[in-house]
Scaffold this active site. Sequence first.
Site, PDB file in Angstrom:
ATOM      1  N   HIS A  75       5.150  -0.208   7.298  1.00 60.10           N
ATOM      2  CA  HIS A  75       5.922  -1.502   7.399  1.00 60.10           C
ATOM      3  C   HIS A  75       5.633  -2.133   5.944  1.00 60.10           C
ATOM      4  CE1 HIS A  75       6.416  -5.827   7.407  1.00 60.10           C
ATOM      5  NE2 HIS A  75       7.623  -5.513   8.097  1.00 60.10           N
ATOM      6  N   HIS A  84      10.537  -4.045   5.226  1.00 66.96           N
ATOM      7  CA  HIS A  84      11.370  -2.723   5.525  1.00 66.96           C
ATOM      8  C   HIS A  84      10.416  -1.742   6.138  1.00 66.96           C
ATOM      9  CE1 HIS A  84      14.364   0.184   4.064  1.00 66.96           C
ATOM     10  NE2 HIS A  84      13.291   1.047   3.599  1.00 66.96           N
TER      11      HIS A  84
END
Length: 152
Positions: A75, A84
């Site tokens: 992450h 993202h």
Amino acid sequence: ILESPHVRDPLPVSSPVSSFSASSVLIVHLQRFEVTPFFSVEKTHEAVSLSTELLLSTNQSAEKTKYSLKSVVNHFGSGVKSGHYVCDGVYRNASPENGNTCWLTYDDDSVKETSVGHVCQQRQTTAYLLFYQKQRKQVPSLAQVQTRQGIF
């Protein structure tokens, strides 16, 4: 007991089940978010040493089960509301050349070749989920090896 070459002391893993058989897949979820005293959620960026192999044993058996790292979900971002995800993983159909397994990084529609060494070094602060696969052969305990060698 969970053992890794990067962990000084084995981590105890408890199971409420009296009989335990090692699963074929081991998923390790790293807690990357914490609640502050003011009830907001913040992401932690602590580095975690990623190991390509883990040994798992139970109190019921001296046998140790060996697991190999197959995938890491990462992450990138500052919090739970944004970020993202990128996945690194072993390319399933690759045939190892020179003892190396092909690893790929999946980032949306981009797929690039990488290495397990790069993943373990570069993903220490972003790793979120670790996927390990059980190896076929059990690893004998130290006592079993010493018994076979006639030490005990």
